[in-house]
Motif scaffolding. Structure first.
Motif, PDB file in Angstrom:
ATOM      1  N   PRO A 114       0.812  -1.224   0.000  1.00 42.01           N
ATOM      2  CA  PRO A 114       0.000   0.000   0.000  1.00 42.01           C
ATOM      3  C   PRO A 114       0.840   1.266   0.000  1.00 42.01           C
ATOM      4  O   PRO A 114       0.316   2.344   0.248  1.00 42.01           O
ATOM      5  CB  PRO A 114      -0.818  -0.138   1.293  1.00 42.01           C
ATOM      6  N   LEU A 169       3.876   4.049  -1.562  1.00 42.72           N
ATOM      7  CA  LEU A 169       4.504   4.655  -2.725  1.00 42.72           C
ATOM      8  C   LEU A 169       5.806   3.947  -3.094  1.00 42.72           C
ATOM      9  O   LEU A 169       6.515   3.462  -2.217  1.00 42.72           O
ATOM     10  CB  LEU A 169       4.846   6.118  -2.393  1.00 42.72           C
ATOM     11  N   ARG A 201       3.194  11.241  -6.907  1.00 47.68           N
ATOM     12  CA  ARG A 201       3.100  12.144  -5.777  1.00 47.68           C
ATOM     13  C   ARG A 201       3.864  13.426  -6.085  1.00 47.68           C
ATOM     14  O   ARG A 201       4.852  13.772  -5.442  1.00 47.68           O
ATOM     15  CB  ARG A 201       3.674  11.475  -4.540  1.00 47.68           C
ATOM     16  N   ASP A 259       4.081  12.143   8.259  1.00 44.00           N
ATOM     17  CA  ASP A 259       2.642  11.949   8.093  1.00 44.00           C
ATOM     18  C   ASP A 259       2.241  10.505   8.388  1.00 44.00           C
ATOM     19  O   ASP A 259       1.182  10.245   8.957  1.00 44.00           O
ATOM     20  CB  ASP A 259       2.217  12.301   6.664  1.00 44.00           C
ATOM     21  N   GLU A 303      -8.322   8.599   3.925  1.00 39.41           N
ATOM     22  CA  GLU A 303      -9.195   8.037   2.891  1.00 39.41           C
ATOM     23  C   GLU A 303      -9.389   6.557   3.076  1.00 39.41           C
ATOM     24  O   GLU A 303      -8.661   5.901   3.797  1.00 39.41           O
ATOM     25  CB  GLU A 303      -8.612   8.298   1.502  1.00 39.41           C
ATOM     26  N   GLY A 341      -7.381  14.277   3.357  1.00 38.01           N
ATOM     27  CA  GLY A 341      -6.746  13.340   2.444  1.00 38.01           C
ATOM     28  C   GLY A 341      -6.649  13.854   1.019  1.00 38.01           C
ATOM     29  O   GLY A 341      -6.067  13.206   0.166  1.00 38.01           O
ATOM     30  N   TYR A 366      -3.347  10.579  -1.457  1.00 41.50           N
ATOM     31  CA  TYR A 366      -3.501   9.708  -2.628  1.00 41.50           C
ATOM     32  C   TYR A 366      -4.436  10.334  -3.668  1.00 41.50           C
ATOM     33  O   TYR A 366      -4.218  10.235  -4.887  1.00 41.50           O
ATOM     34  CB  TYR A 366      -4.062   8.372  -2.167  1.00 41.50           C
TER      35      TYR A 366
HETATM   36  N1  LIG Z   1       0.309   7.059  -5.243  1.00 40.43           N
HETATM   37  C1  LIG Z   1       0.105   7.651  -4.087  1.00 40.43           C
HETATM   38  O1  LIG Z   1       0.074   8.869  -3.998  1.00 40.43           O
HETATM   39  C2  LIG Z   1      -0.092   6.843  -2.850  1.00 40.43           C
HETATM   40  C3  LIG Z   1      -0.402   7.487  -1.689  1.00 40.43           C
HETATM   41  N2  LIG Z   1      -0.590   6.829  -0.529  1.00 40.43           N
HETATM   42  C4  LIG Z   1      -0.954   7.644   0.640  1.00 40.43           C
HETATM   43  O2  LIG Z   1      -0.154   7.286   1.697  1.00 40.43           O
HETATM   44  C5  LIG Z   1      -0.896   7.328   2.898  1.00 40.43           C
HETATM   45  C6  LIG Z   1      -0.234   6.432   3.905  1.00 40.43           C
HETATM   46  O3  LIG Z   1       0.966   7.047   4.250  1.00 40.43           O
HETATM   47  P1  LIG Z   1       2.285   6.192   4.557  1.00 40.43           P
HETATM   48  O4  LIG Z   1       1.910   5.007   5.328  1.00 40.43           O
HETATM   49  O5  LIG Z   1       3.300   7.107   5.063  1.00 40.43           O
HETATM   50  O6  LIG Z   1       2.645   5.701   3.115  1.00 40.43           O
HETATM   51  P2  LIG Z   1       3.782   6.070   2.054  1.00 40.43           P
HETATM   52  O7  LIG Z   1       5.096   5.588   2.511  1.00 40.43           O
HETATM   53  O8  LIG Z   1       3.258   5.508   0.776  1.00 40.43           O
HETATM   54  O9  LIG Z   1       3.877   7.656   1.964  1.00 40.43           O
HETATM   55  C7  LIG Z   1       2.765   8.427   1.679  1.00 40.43           C
HETATM   56  C8  LIG Z   1       3.179   9.853   1.406  1.00 40.43           C
HETATM   57  O10 LIG Z   1       2.006  10.625   1.459  1.00 40.43           O
HETATM   58  C9  LIG Z   1       2.186  11.718   2.346  1.00 40.43           C
HETATM   59  N3  LIG Z   1       0.916  11.993   2.980  1.00 40.43           N
HETATM   60  C10 LIG Z   1       0.199  11.212   3.795  1.00 40.43           C
HETATM   61  N4  LIG Z   1      -0.930  11.844   4.142  1.00 40.43           N
HETATM   62  C11 LIG Z   1      -0.924  13.049   3.535  1.00 40.43           C
HETATM   63  C12 LIG Z   1      -1.834  14.119   3.505  1.00 40.43           C
HETATM   64  N5  LIG Z   1      -2.990  14.078   4.143  1.00 40.43           N
HETATM   65  N6  LIG Z   1      -1.532  15.195   2.768  1.00 40.43           N
HETATM   66  C13 LIG Z   1      -0.381  15.240   2.109  1.00 40.43           C
HETATM   67  N7  LIG Z   1       0.517  14.251   2.103  1.00 40.43           N
HETATM   68  C14 LIG Z   1       0.241  13.137   2.804  1.00 40.43           C
HETATM   69  C15 LIG Z   1       3.272  11.316   3.267  1.00 40.43           C
HETATM   70  O11 LIG Z   1       3.981  12.441   3.730  1.00 40.43           O
HETATM   71  C16 LIG Z   1       4.148  10.451   2.384  1.00 40.43           C
HETATM   72  O12 LIG Z   1       5.024  11.239   1.641  1.00 40.43           O
HETATM   73  C17 LIG Z   1      -2.273   6.898   2.481  1.00 40.43           C
HETATM   74  O13 LIG Z   1      -3.263   7.411   3.342  1.00 40.43           O
HETATM   75  C18 LIG Z   1      -2.375   7.439   1.079  1.00 40.43           C
HETATM   76  O14 LIG Z   1      -3.009   8.687   1.093  1.00 40.43           O
HETATM   77  C19 LIG Z   1      -0.474   5.470  -0.462  1.00 40.43           C
HETATM   78  C20 LIG Z   1      -0.161   4.757  -1.626  1.00 40.43           C
HETATM   79  C21 LIG Z   1       0.052   5.384  -2.910  1.00 40.43           C
END
Ligand SMILES: NC(=O)C1=CN([C@@H]2O[C@H](COP(=O)(O)OP(=O)(O)OC[C@H]3O[C@@H](n4cnc5c(N)ncnc54)[C@H](O)[C@@H]3O)[C@@H](O)[C@H]2O)C=CC1
Ligand SMILES: NC(=O)C1=CN([C@@H]2O[C@H](COP(=O)(O)OP(=O)(O)OC[C@H]3O[C@@H](n4cnc5c(N)ncnc54)[C@H](O)[C@@H]3O)[C@@H](O)[C@H]2O)C=CC1
Ligand SMILES: NC(=O)C1=CN([C@@H]2O[C@H](COP(=O)(O)OP(=O)(O)OC[C@H]3O[C@@H](n4cnc5c(N)ncnc54)[C@H](O)[C@@H]3O)[C@@H](O)[C@H]2O)C=CC1
Ligand SMILES: NC(=O)C1=CN([C@@H]2O[C@H](COP(=O)(O)OP(=O)(O)OC[C@H]3O[C@@H](n4cnc5c(N)ncnc54)[C@H](O)[C@@H]3O)[C@@H](O)[C@H]2O)C=CC1
Lengths: 442, 442, 442, 442
Positions: free
Chosen positions: A274, A276, A331, D136, D265, D303, D307
């Motif tokens: 799940p 990045l 991202r 985060d 989310e 959120g 993502y």
């Molecule tokens: N392709 C993408 O953009 C993906 C995003 N995610 C996000 O990662 C979150 C989980 O975080 P981790 O366990 O750290 O996973 P992670 O190691 O995949 O990093 C997620 C990244 O999203 C940033 N982030 C998290 N919440 C944020 C928010 N509300 N606003 C701005 N940036 C935010 C973190 O700073 C980090 O850089 C999930 O809730 C999801 O939103 C997860 C998978 C893929």
């Protein structure tokens, strides 16, 4: 492959009685060698024209899996071919072969299932023409059977149900379509001859002792060509050459230490993780950027209407010699899709920052077994389909229609433009044209 | 406005003979004062319900311009209203008034054309209900007539031809729709009474000496209410309060030194200049960013399906209290649309870097005369439609349907979801459902 | 200066007294004819190499308008050229010519301002090399001077201030850059010769009686070539051929009844009208779609980083032979940008539905005088820059750097990849690298 | 949880010698009950202010995993709290507890690891304040510990390294930040008292026999409040209520048959399957659309920068009461992200067409064990953070800074706007500001 070796055995005794012949599954190694067509430019046109030196004989037919109705169509189709065209040999995938061989009065040929990340041995040496019954997925699977071959046989695709983006014939058109392909390139001389389908007696099966490897000649065929202009039209879809390498430089995309050709795209993706992923992207040997994303797509123009489109990529006409780099859910606000020259090498490297996290690599929707860990690299280059001497080779030669349903000549652009409009609902206008039954607006 | 002043004169002598009465165009100042309805919350529902204290009388009707067929519909509609409902007064835009007043057997009221960037005087003091015959453009124009009013009358919109996004009634439904609105909020007591449309004799015209300003009572009406639950449903669309200011702080959006309300959006745009514009954006008083772009949109949620959508904005439900900031063709890869709280002040300032270059400012598709030069500023704030005491005021109260065509109760979400699907072709699926006649794929 | 005054002397037979001579503005018709370089492929490379048959002499220099500092740079630059290189003639735009001719001790040449939608007469017959001082806008303006010429001279662009996307030299590099271009293609033989800039005596003035139209020879030049590999590298940017036609088929884009070449794009746009426009799009002669939008862009790959990018188009490498169709704010959710083969004719037609509404047509940011009304049509085709015999012709030959600032050889991809990263902030990563001083996050 | 049960035992005998006390890990059930703060509106402001009825005592501290340096920071931070504030109890995650309990001279409390899809028992009954050391991801993990609680304690987050989007304090600010939170709401009376950090003797530890469950009073504290205006500011981030249900209606998201709250989310995604998924989307109970895509996101405004942003969603301010529906790589050109009212129920249902294919469901980046098969459904509703009586409850109360690093009062918008600019590189301008070292453009 128990089934195939079984047929090998029955073949070993060569029980050439007509009945035996009908029930067995034979190995493709028994088939005469492949006949390679050439693809000629047509004046003022973008599509090529298909020319067989002699009529095609070895026909590989693949069908959509897990869709019962299609088996009947397969039987109908193969029966039509074998009873109406001389010297036709039917090659099926092992599954289909064992499914239908008892039901048909002619032998079917098959091959041994390929090892992981491999392709079936000999298949590309023996196949003159590929026919598919199914959708885009079936075409992709057929093309993957030739993913280590530089010369893919022409592909004639019949949609069962919905028309896809890669094929455009309807199954009910199979008689006309096959004839058009079969006769494509036969010289005018034969245009006067009558042809089986017109009602006269079917062409006699080849005599039992006919040497299988003697090519037919169009002169032998009691049929008529479709006229000199009625060669089948070919869209030569160029592919990607993909290599996947381990951190130590060993190749892992292929059991035969060769590039794998992709028709749509190669993808690296987070898969079930799940989180990045972090992918370094190199263009022409130069570091372009670090992609932080769900994944990354390198697509051919053909693939531009597949996954790349869903990820925000532009639609690129299949004849633009290019590669697309499209990030999946990046991202970053500023990671815009790129369209690069087909001959630019691109590579994707999984850097140190991904410690412990693997990514999935898939080619045309099929995952490479093994996945990809830190230090691994995907290298991609576009395939050249025109040689310096002007010949057209390689690619996936896709047969497109030359006339519409009612006999009108089609322009070369019609296929693509028609597909955009009909299939992609491109630029679908706003308004209530069909709001008739939509609840709140009724 | 010669014509109007003329009528004023004839009106001055009050020659209430039936003929005179029919031919003249009268000034709206002669009309009784407006009746303001209230908007009540319905349990577990998102749409409000309309309640008139006494039946509406002064009906403003606007119609699409330059579309001949609509004039007949206007005559049909106004005739229906005046012959079936007691005490109805028809207000028309000056153009329509002079176009039809000789053709109808009742007086029409009109107002003086507004000065540039102004709204017609007295209109919002006299109008009980607005009806529009046309599309979204007609609704926007109607709403712009109240763009300096805090309380817009309810708007009942009939589509002529294609249904738009802001209105959803078909013209052929006008009898039922008007009755629903007219009776909305009448107490049950009147449900037993018979109603003109049922066939009995039309309600008698108000006696000549009826003081025009005495409100009717539902008790006076020989009709029947639609039942207690059948109040008209109202979507209260909140607007933007827009001020445009010169470098010296003088207001230029309005001739009356007041904010202008926008239903869709306010836009600054390069207009005829083929060059990029540079716009400083402030959010909540804080500098957010320098936008280098064709222009910039600040939109209401209602406007999210209009220009903002074309520029890449998200679709925002009209009940999300928010403002949208959407750049038009920004010269940056990372200028993503924003959705902000409705009560956040946003301003757009034209900085020094644009030397000599003006931008166009438009509100709901109408350019503010004067344009906007260096140092000028557009200031926007969302309108509050719910007071601290829980009352619903302001906004554009849009009448939506409560049942579908065949009498089935509609859910509140049906309108919006239905509109997305039917009008915007939201998430239109790929495939060849309708490829039947599409050339290349036929 | 000495050398030039020498030439002045050769001019002495004409009545040009040395003093008079320095002050005058001469017509370009007095100049010797243009020297056309050739562009050769380099092994395993994507950029071409520049080869002059004999040293370039007629140098057109354009500069950014309304930017005072640049005039000094222009004087500095032209003085450097005329005093260090033999036989150099300076061509300026009329405005610049009259601005500086009194300040410089050499004659300047100029041309007559072109009529609307035209290009200056003779300019393309006389210009060997174009130099621009400014940004992308200056390069676009320079290129527009040759918008009716099939062979644009090589363009050497110096950024004044910010580097743009089309040029990449800094003004402070002008000596090295010009020398590289000037000597490009001189055979090795001259590599040993010493060169003015090295400090030794300037090359001997051309003999007094040298006819102006006899080309120089590198053998005459006492300088040194930059070495055989150090030819200037050329990115041949292919253009669009644009025709704009009235409803009656008369051409209106050009005063000379010829296609106009665009470097970036051609645009149709609503301009000052606040309403949507309706544009029919044809691809390869087939109707593709009805675009309802602010406007429509047909762009070259070079233009893919300009307006098309702002409108959501993909970034296309300048060497992908393609055209882009990118809608501007389309009123449809499904109008995705397209990338088409360069040789596909595209046309945009303004249909009946736009009654009474004109659109603006601009080429490379300059509006075509006249606009475009109902029935008018823009027809576009990509320019071929490689002939069937393998020669490279046409396009805008843009000189790019071959080494970085400190002498390191650059790879061909470096320019483009470097530009994406440095200029477009491509895929700029999230994070607080530079949040140090940003208020809320400090 | 052997360790915890072990301490339970040792705690049972209550061997309150100072040494024993320091080494043990105690169960949170031994802690006094939680103190709930209130959140008050500030005039003309959007952020709330924090008011403790009595000083907080039970502090849960979570830290980023697998990042060695952070353990030292944890020890430093907890030591600071316990030696400078009276009656502070430190709660750690089980892992951290066993990692540091031997190194610190005070007891640490912990809880039993939760079952799959569950949250730790009693944690939300005992925790006054949450502090996070990490990014985060650490905040999301902390918030997930309360994902079945309606009232999450305030969260004070310290960035270790890069600042994230959900938190904004730097670790080096911990003393000031904690004091601000600790004193928040203490009445003016205490403003005169001196405070430990000012240098005077540390507050005496609570007497050994102090009943743990007697609240402290600010009057007992020898410190000074930060002044009446210096209450900590709180951004109350509203969450999503998520239920995941099997085809038979049984709930599978939670071991306690309760909705799970999400801060960012909930996502359904194809995960490791390389094929498209088909998800039916319902809005307000009405069928909206069939999503054919990699997956689907339902996000809170918080959120919207996670993502959803990567998937093309708009940026929505955390104070806009809304839900976002954003498709991931949809196979449709017209599936635009939606912003819906927070109180609209949305559900995602996995229909029959996905035979045999499971999807992954993740909440805030953590996969729900079990996945989701045909017939299953995700139901989402926004959380209400303001009661009808005007109280603020629920959500994740995030402490944001009230002054910048140098003591200047910050405006409420500064946080968000600053974050967009600094972290997201929102609307990053083109140009070569920092191209200094970028190869091709150097
Ligand atoms: N392709 C993408 O953009 C993906 C995003 N995610 C996000 O990662 C979150 C989980 O975080 P981790 O366990 O750290 O996973 P992670 O190691 O995949 O990093 C997620 C990244 O999203 C940033 N982030 C998290 N919440 C944020 C928010 N509300 N606003 C701005 N940036 C935010 C973190 O700073 C980090 O850089 C999930 O809730 C999801 O939103 C997860 C998978 C893929
Ligand atoms: N989110 C997405 O858009 C995803 C797309 N894919 C695509 O699916 C392909 C594999 O196909 P299946 O095995 O059938 O998987 P599938 O069952 O996931 O279906 C893929 C869909 O893509 C269509 N498609 C395939 N190639 C196409 C092309 N060149 N142009 C337009 N449409 C095309 C097919 O008609 C089918 O509707 C991959 O090559 C990849 O491009 C795979 C996963 C996700
Ligand atoms: N919204 C937008 O993005 C608009 C873009 N333009 C572009 O401006 C061009 C005309 O340039 P100016 O007269 O200087 O107008 P201008 O003053 O509007 O500036 C255009 C900007 O585009 C940049 N640019 C031009 N060509 C480029 C290219 N090929 N790749 C990357 N950046 C490029 C320039 O550096 C400049 O920053 C047009 O050809 C059109 O492409 C014009 C109007 C609006
Ligand atoms: N490129 C674009 O999308 C442009 C859009 N507009 C929009 O047009 C509006 C003015 O309307 P007209 O005078 O009729 O101009 P128009 O003739 O340009 O038509 C605008 C179109 O937008 C539709 N529309 C208007 N408001 C809408 C809404 N809230 N939601 C969905 N669709 C809506 C109308 O039905 C019509 O199809 C402006 O408020 C602006 O939003 C105006 C110019 C360009």
């Amino acid at each position: 492959m128990k089934r195939v070796s079984a047929c090998s055995r029955c073949f070993a005794s060569r029980p050439f009685s007509s009945t035996a012949r009908r029930r067995v599954i034979r190995p493709i190694t028994d088939l005469p060698d492949r006949i390679k067509p050439s693809f000629l430019e047509r004046p003022d046109a973008t599509l090529l024209s298909l020319h067989w030196p002699s009529p095609p004989r070895n026909i590989l037919i693949t069908k959509k899996k897990r869709t019962p109705g299609i088996t009947n169509s397969l039987i109908e189709y193969t029966s039509h071919l074998t009873s109406n065209y001389p010297g036709i040999n039917i090659i099926l995938e092992p599954e289909s072969a064992s499914e239908i061989h008892e039901a048909v009065p002619f032998p079917v040929y098959t091959y041994e299932t390929a090892p992981p990340n491999g392709t079936p041995a000999y298949l590309s040496d023996k196949t003159d023409l590929v026919c598919t019954l199914g959708g885009d997925g079936t075409i992709l699977r057929a093309s993957s059977l030739f993913s280590h071959a530089t010369a893919v046989p022409p592909v004639l695709s019949f949609a069962m149900g919905t028309i896809g983006f890669l094929g455009e014939w309807k199954f009910r058109e199979y008689k006309r379509a096959f004839r058009e392909v079969y006769m494509s390139g036969a010289s005018d001389a034969y245009a006067k001859l009558e042809f089986p389908e017109t009602g006269t007696s079917p062409s006699p099966p080849l005599a039992i002792d006919d040497p299988l490897d003697k090519p037919l000649s169009y002169a032998d065929i009691r049929g008529k060509a479709m006229g000199p202009n009625r060669t089948a039209r070919v869209l030569l879809r160029n592919r990607l050459k993909v290599g996947v390498f381990g951190p130590d430089g060993t190749r892992i995309n292929s059991s035969v230490d060769q590039d794998t050709y992709a028709l749509n795209e190669v993808i690296v993706h987070r898969g079930a993780s799940p989180h990045l992923k972090i992918v370094d992207v190199f263009v022409g040997g130069r570091f372009l950027t670090e992609g932080v994303a769900d994944g990354m797509i390198i697509s051919s123009p053909t693939g531009s209407t597949a996954y790349s489109l869903s990820s925000g990529g532009s639609i690129v006409h299949p004849l633009v010699p290019s590669l697309l780099l499209t990030p999946i859910c990046p991202r970053s606000l500023s990671f815009r899709p790129l369209v690069l020259p087909a001959n630019t090498p691109i590579s994707l490297r999984l850097g140190e920052k991904n410690r412990g996290r693997e990514v999935d690599v898939s080619i045309d929707g099929r995952r490479i077994s093994g996945g990809m860990g830190v230090g691994m690299e995907v290298r991609v280059l576009g395939e050249h389909v025109k040689t310096p001497t002007g010949d057209w080779v390689g690619g996936v030669p896709s047969i497109v229609r030359g006339t519409d349903g009612i006999g009108m000549e089609l322009k070369d652009e019609d296929h693509w433009v028609g597909g955009l409009n009909a299939l992609l609902k491109y630029n679908y206008p706003f308004g209530d044209q069909d709001s008739g039954d939509s609840g709140g607006r009724a």
